[in-house]
Design a protein around this motif. Structure first.
Motif, short mmCIF file in Angstrom:
data_model
loop_
_atom_site.label_atom_id
_atom_site.label_comp_id
_atom_site.label_asym_id
_atom_site.label_seq_id
_atom_site.Cartn_x
_atom_site.Cartn_y
_atom_site.Cartn_z
N GLU A 122 0.83 -1.19 0.00
CA GLU A 122 0.00 0.00 0.00
C GLU A 122 0.88 1.25 0.00
O GLU A 122 1.75 1.41 0.84
CB GLU A 122 -0.88 -0.01 1.25
N GLY A 123 0.67 2.11 -0.99
CA GLY A 123 1.41 3.36 -1.07
C GLY A 123 2.73 3.27 -1.82
O GLY A 123 3.38 4.29 -2.04
N VAL A 124 3.14 2.09 -2.24
CA VAL A 124 4.41 1.96 -2.97
C VAL A 124 4.21 2.49 -4.38
O VAL A 124 3.29 2.07 -5.09
CB VAL A 124 4.90 0.49 -2.99
N THR A 125 5.06 3.43 -4.77
CA THR A 125 4.96 4.02 -6.10
C THR A 125 6.08 3.58 -7.03
O THR A 125 5.99 3.79 -8.23
CB THR A 125 4.95 5.56 -6.01
N THR A 126 7.12 2.99 -6.48
CA THR A 126 8.20 2.47 -7.32
C THR A 126 7.80 1.09 -7.84
O THR A 126 6.91 0.45 -7.28
CB THR A 126 9.51 2.35 -6.53
N ARG A 127 8.45 0.64 -8.85
CA ARG A 127 8.17 -0.69 -9.41
C ARG A 127 9.48 -1.46 -9.47
O ARG A 127 10.14 -1.50 -10.51
CB ARG A 127 7.55 -0.57 -10.79
#
Length: 187
Positions: free
Chosen positions: A157-162
């Protein structure tokens, strides 16, 4: 450099807890799964938790019920070095536990550069998300359970990197669980 891993059970729809924070659906007791669990518990290393997961673990593993039902796992859990990340906890009651407050990513980055055993995060979705976002997780061990929860919490939840990941292991169990291991694919 020390390695940081995550081990979590997730539902088929990607949740590690249901909508009420319950994780009991992930507990299995068939012989094949128990052998796997005991083997993992013997792996050693530093166990890392957020406060909610820590409270849950600390309320079970040091008890006579844990020693009676899962003696090998209970012994390993109780002997292990443990870290709990918390903004509110000042002192931990479970033996061999250190409380860390403040900059979680900074502290973990420092710990990774110190000599010692590997580290594994169990449960603790907010901690997983913060450390995944910071690129500090080296390995993800995910046990996908054959259950649909419909709602709950994801570890990311909230992770924007891949982060780029490379699958290194797949194992199917008779109970329907599929264990997946991914390593960070760093350049």
């Amino acid at each position: 450099m020390r390695r940081l891993s995550v081990f979590n059970n997730v539902s088929l729809d990607g949740y590690f807890t249901d909508g009420k924070g319950d994780m009991s659906w992930a507990h299995k007791s068939d012989p094949e799964w128990m052998e796997f669990t005991i083997g993992n518990a013997r792996g050693g290393g530093v166990l890392m938790f957020g406060r909610v997961t820590y409270d849950m673990m600390a309320s079970f593993w040091p008890t006579p019920a844990a020693m009676q039902s899962l003696p090998d796992v209970a012994t390993s859990m109780n002997k292990a070095e443990k870290v709990v990340f918390s903004r509110t906890m000042d002192k931990a009651g479970w033996n061999n536990t250190t409380v860390i407050k403040g900059d979680i990513a900074g502290r973990v980055r420092k710990m990774k550069n110190e000599p010692g055993a590997g580290m594994v995060i169990m449960g603790s979705g907010q901690i997983v998300a913060q450390l995944a976002q910071a690129g500090l997780i080296d390995e993800y061990q995910i046990a996908v359970a054959p259950i649909v929860l419909g709602s709950g919490r994801t570890m990311f939840e909230g992770v924007t990197t891949r982060p780029a990941l490379k699958r290194t292991e797949v194992r199917s169990f008779g109970n329907g669980t599929v264990f997946l291991r991914y390593e960070a694919a760093r350049p």
